[in-house]
Design a protein around this motif. Structure first.
Motif, PDB file in Angstrom:
ATOM      1  N   LEU A 112       1.505  -0.802   0.100  1.00 44.49           N
ATOM      2  CA  LEU A 112       0.067   0.225  -0.138  1.00 44.49           C
ATOM      3  C   LEU A 112       1.150   1.362  -0.345  1.00 44.49           C
ATOM      4  O   LEU A 112       0.379   2.340  -0.178  1.00 44.49           O
ATOM      5  CB  LEU A 112      -1.117  -0.552   1.352  1.00 44.49           C
ATOM      6  N   THR A 113       2.307   0.978   0.969  1.00 42.72           N
ATOM      7  CA  THR A 113       2.873   2.700   0.500  1.00 42.72           C
ATOM      8  C   THR A 113       4.048   2.372  -0.772  1.00 42.72           C
ATOM      9  O   THR A 113       4.812   3.250  -0.574  1.00 42.72           O
ATOM     10  CB  THR A 113       4.052   2.739   1.851  1.00 42.72           C
ATOM     11  N   ALA A 114       3.923   1.519  -1.572  1.00 45.56           N
ATOM     12  CA  ALA A 114       4.754   1.532  -2.958  1.00 45.56           C
ATOM     13  C   ALA A 114       4.421   3.497  -3.557  1.00 45.56           C
ATOM     14  O   ALA A 114       3.595   3.980  -3.819  1.00 45.56           O
ATOM     15  CB  ALA A 114       4.592   0.442  -3.609  1.00 45.56           C
ATOM     16  N   ARG A 115       5.734   3.378  -4.281  1.00 43.01           N
ATOM     17  CA  ARG A 115       6.239   4.821  -4.625  1.00 43.01           C
ATOM     18  C   ARG A 115       7.067   4.400  -5.576  1.00 43.01           C
ATOM     19  O   ARG A 115       7.806   3.908  -5.562  1.00 43.01           O
ATOM     20  CB  ARG A 115       6.311   6.202  -3.764  1.00 43.01           C
ATOM     21  N   ASP A 122     -15.558  -2.089   3.231  1.00 43.89           N
ATOM     22  CA  ASP A 122     -14.661  -1.091   4.361  1.00 43.89           C
ATOM     23  C   ASP A 122     -13.768  -1.129   5.206  1.00 43.89           C
ATOM     24  O   ASP A 122     -13.457  -1.829   5.623  1.00 43.89           O
ATOM     25  CB  ASP A 122     -16.460  -0.224   5.609  1.00 43.89           C
ATOM     26  N   LEU A 123     -12.927  -0.796   4.136  1.00 41.36           N
ATOM     27  CA  LEU A 123     -11.015  -1.163   4.485  1.00 41.36           C
ATOM     28  C   LEU A 123     -10.772   0.792   5.312  1.00 41.36           C
ATOM     29  O   LEU A 123     -10.756   1.229   4.528  1.00 41.36           O
ATOM     30  CB  LEU A 123     -10.621  -0.845   3.481  1.00 41.36           C
ATOM     31  N   GLN A 124     -10.485   0.102   6.360  1.00 49.18           N
ATOM     32  CA  GLN A 124      -9.654   1.028   6.577  1.00 49.18           C
ATOM     33  C   GLN A 124      -7.791   0.477   7.019  1.00 49.18           C
ATOM     34  O   GLN A 124      -7.433   0.064   7.292  1.00 49.18           O
ATOM     35  CB  GLN A 124      -9.631   1.306   8.920  1.00 49.18           C
ATOM     36  N   ILE A 125      -7.058   1.439   6.151  1.00 48.57           N
ATOM     37  CA  ILE A 125      -5.806   1.375   6.270  1.00 48.57           C
ATOM     38  C   ILE A 125      -4.927   1.852   8.065  1.00 48.57           C
ATOM     39  O   ILE A 125      -5.158   3.743   8.018  1.00 48.57           O
ATOM     40  CB  ILE A 125      -5.422   1.649   5.364  1.00 48.57           C
ATOM     41  N   GLY A 130      -0.028   1.990   7.047  1.00 50.32           N
ATOM     42  CA  GLY A 130      -0.407   1.578   5.326  1.00 50.32           C
ATOM     43  C   GLY A 130       0.390   0.172   5.338  1.00 50.32           C
ATOM     44  O   GLY A 130       0.431  -0.553   4.857  1.00 50.32           O
ATOM     45  N   ARG A 131       0.878  -0.127   6.560  1.00 47.00           N
ATOM     46  CA  ARG A 131       1.117  -1.735   7.042  1.00 47.00           C
ATOM     47  C   ARG A 131      -0.458  -2.468   7.654  1.00 47.00           C
ATOM     48  O   ARG A 131       0.336  -3.808   7.594  1.00 47.00           O
ATOM     49  CB  ARG A 131       1.833  -1.293   8.355  1.00 47.00           C
ATOM     50  N   GLU A 132      -1.315  -2.038   8.459  1.00 52.90           N
ATOM     51  CA  GLU A 132      -2.304  -2.558   8.525  1.00 52.90           C
ATOM     52  C   GLU A 132      -3.594  -2.358   8.078  1.00 52.90           C
ATOM     53  O   GLU A 132      -3.907  -1.182   7.362  1.00 52.90           O
ATOM     54  CB  GLU A 132      -2.309  -2.753   9.784  1.00 52.90           C
ATOM     55  N   VAL A 133      -4.289  -3.125   7.674  1.00 54.13           N
ATOM     56  CA  VAL A 133      -5.516  -3.174   7.332  1.00 54.13           C
ATOM     57  C   VAL A 133      -6.761  -3.649   7.858  1.00 54.13           C
ATOM     58  O   VAL A 133      -6.920  -4.588   8.418  1.00 54.13           O
ATOM     59  CB  VAL A 133      -5.766  -3.972   5.948  1.00 54.13           C
ATOM     60  N   ALA A 134      -7.253  -2.596   8.779  1.00 56.05           N
ATOM     61  CA  ALA A 134      -9.164  -3.307   9.226  1.00 56.05           C
ATOM     62  C   ALA A 134     -10.406  -3.303   8.316  1.00 56.05           C
ATOM     63  O   ALA A 134     -10.316  -2.967   7.947  1.00 56.05           O
ATOM     64  CB  ALA A 134      -9.641  -2.539  10.144  1.00 56.05           C
ATOM     65  N   ILE A 135     -10.695  -4.642   8.172  1.00 54.22           N
ATOM     66  CA  ILE A 135     -11.822  -5.106   7.220  1.00 54.22           C
ATOM     67  C   ILE A 135     -12.945  -4.970   7.971  1.00 54.22           C
ATOM     68  O   ILE A 135     -13.036  -6.289   8.680  1.00 54.22           O
ATOM     69  CB  ILE A 135     -11.062  -6.199   6.312  1.00 54.22           C
ATOM     70  N   VAL A 136     -14.421  -4.658   7.189  1.00 55.69           N
ATOM     71  CA  VAL A 136     -15.826  -4.557   8.215  1.00 55.69           C
ATOM     72  C   VAL A 136     -16.134  -5.145   6.907  1.00 55.69           C
ATOM     73  O   VAL A 136     -16.625  -4.252   5.720  1.00 55.69           O
ATOM     74  CB  VAL A 136     -15.883  -3.948   9.366  1.00 55.69           C
TER      75      VAL A 136
END
Length: 560
Positions: A64-67, A141-144, A148-154
């Motif tokens: 998620l933090t790719a640049r 519903d994705l909460q980063i 960008g190392r963790e994702v909470a998914i509902v």
């Protein structure tokens, strides 16, 4: 902004995730690749249409933090960064599925992969669809967090209304008929999927005997918006030809003789379960019989079945007999039918039958009209070669008799016909078969109180009392009980031992005395699948025959 895809609705997320959800699963980017992508931290080398496309692809895989670091000519140098992990994963709402995440690739503590999550949501939406919830929506519903190392998914579940099944569709049938299949399984009106027993659907289709294999039913959308129950099937041959030959050993009056019959059956005509058959039988002496029948189980899509049958028989110069019958069937359920018949029967004496004995002909000219009612019940595990179940057919007929020489005007006639079979499995591939066949006739006698040959039925041979000659006995009423023990090789092949026991009665008639007799037959046989078809061989005896004088019958059934 929202984008809908595959039963899931995506909420607003960072640019990389949104682009991944929209672009990563469209046309493969490699097909248009023009850039070489090199990751600075040795994640790999790949191809992409644009540098932004490379970042989208990495984001979809959890980076998620790719640049983008820099570009040179057609090469893009990117930094992938750490791969995000799923910190929490919850489903909110929905009760139709007991464990909606049972087969998910996405797990708490596992690596976040947008493509895997999308597949998981699609898989669960498909499970809801199989339950009739074709409008079910799963909204993630994705909460980063943690940079960008963790994702909470509902995932919020909206099951939607339960659609109704409007019919059954046979997949793989040469001539599929939705109306026939729907009525055969008892699905005659829109029904919620939760009220349909899929196992019973398979059993009822298999019980028709029209299919070699019946697969697992699944739900699919119909054109009118309802649901169809699609059942994969492998059809049985559309017909069969049977021939049965019997050898009667020499008697004191002459040498041995060959008797037999042939039969053609056509099944599932035009895909609607319609049937047609024709048979020709050759019995000892100058005697023969022919029969033709056609039937439609659901006339014009109604629960009313109709059949038409013709039977004709002649016996040298004694008599000729004909029967034409129309039958109606009403299916109370897939295992039980009510039956009504209207039949006309005619007997015509031949040259010998017209001769007088004690002032009356051996055979009278008669015309009968009979009305009948009955039932047909069958609950069998395998219709072609059952191991367990019951089959019962009962028909009671009554009518009026007219003809020449009755003197006292029209007479009355009653007849009861019963045929029953019980199949009982024992151990391994073995089983017992018990059965009973009965015909009871009651009719007004002639002027002198006698019954002639035209009123009687014939018994003996492969279809009745095995161990006796074909059509050896004349009877007014008869009863046969049978028992068989079968040892199977496969679904169609087995060896068996059998016994037939019963008797008949016959009143006195012109040139014949009254007779009441008990009969017993026994023997063994083999039924086996060959390269030509299904072959059957039986050897039958009775107490008056030595072991070398038995009756041999050989049959062959060939699929068309």
């Amino acid at each position: 902004m929202r984008a809908r895809n595959g039963g899931a609705v995506w909420r607003k997320v960072p640019r990389a995730l949104a682009l991944a959800g929209l672009l990563a699963f469209c046309a493969p980017v490699c097909a248009q690749a023009a850039w070489t992508v090199v990751t600075a931290d040795s994640t790999g080398v790949s191809r992409a249409s644009t540098p932004e496309g490379a970042l989208d692809s990495l984001s979809a895989r959890g980076f998620l933090t790719a640049r983008l670091d820099s570009t040179r000519a057609d090469t893009a140098f990117v930094w992938a960064g750490p791969r995000a992990r799923i910190e929490s994963l919850r489903l909110v709402g929905g009760a139709a599925l007991s464990d909606p995440m049972a087969d998910w690739q996405s797990r708490e503590g596992g690596v976040f992969d947008l493509r895997a999550l999308r597949e998981d949501l699609h898989r669960t939406a498909s499970r809801y669809a199989r339950l009739g919830r074709v409008e079910a929506r799963l909204v993630p519903d994705l909460q980063i967090a943690a940079g960008g190392r963790e994702v909470a998914i509902v995932v919020r579940v909206d099951e939607g209304p339960e659609a109704e099944v409007v019919g059954v569709e046979l997949v793989g049938a040469r001539s599929p008929s939705r109306a026939f299949a729907s009525r055969r399984v008892g699905l005659t009106e829109p029904t919620p999927p939760s009220q349909i027993d899929l196992g019973q659907v398979r059993r009822r289709l298999d019980a028709t005997g029209l299919y070699l294999e019946v697969g697992q039913p699944t739900l699919a959308r119909a054109e009118d918006g309802g649901l169809l129950l699609q059942v994969p099937v492998v059809e049985a041959p559309p017909g069969a030809f049977d021939v049965v030959l019997g050898y009667l050993p020499p008697t004191g009056e002459g040498g041995g003789s060959v008797v037999g019959n042939g039969r053609v059956d056509l099944r599932n005509l035009f895909g609607g379960g319609r049937a047609a058959s024709a048979s020709l039988e050759r019995t000892p002496g100058l005697a023969s019989a022919v029969s033709v029948a056609v039937s439609d189980p659901f006339l014009l899509g109604s629960p009313l079945g109709v059949g038409l049958a013709f039977e004709g028989a002649s016996r040298d110069s004694t008599l000729a007999r004909q029967r034409v019958a129309v039958s109606l069937r009403y299916a109370l359920d897939p295992t039980l039918d009510l039956v009504a018949t209207l039949a006309g029967e005619a007997v015509r004496p031949g040259t010998y039958g017209a001769t007088l004995v004690d002032g009356r002909p051996r055979v009278r000219r008669t015309d009968d009209v009979l009305v009948g009612v009955g039932i047909a019940f069958a609950r069998l595990d395998r219709p072609r070669t059952p191991r367990r179940g019951i089959a019962l057919d009962v028909l009671a007929e009554q009518g009026r008799r007219g003809g020449d020489g009755l003197g006292t005007g029209p007479g009355s006639r009653r007849r009861l016909t019963v045929r029953g079979r019980i199949f009982v499995p024992t151990v391994a591939q073995q089983g017992l078969v018990f059965g009973a066949d009965a015909t009871v006739t009651q009719q007004q006698a002639g002027l002198d109180g006698l019954i002639d040959e035209g009123d009687l039925i014939r018994l003996g041979g492969a279809a009745s009392f095995r161990g006796y000659d074909e059509d050896q006995f004349l009877a007014r009423s008869a009863l046969r009980a049978l028992a068989e023990y079968r040892v199977r090789f496969d679904d169609a092949s087995y060896v068996f031992a059998f016994t037939d026991a019963g008797g008949f009665d016959r009143p006195a008639g012109p040139g014949a005395v009254a007779e009441r007799r008990t009969l017993l037959g026994y023997g063994a046989g083999l039924r086996v699948t060959t390269a030509l078809g299904l072959a059957t061989v039986t050897y039958a005896l009775n107490p008056d025959l030595g072991p070398t004088r038995g009756k041999v019958h050989v049959g062959l059934q060939v699929g068309l």
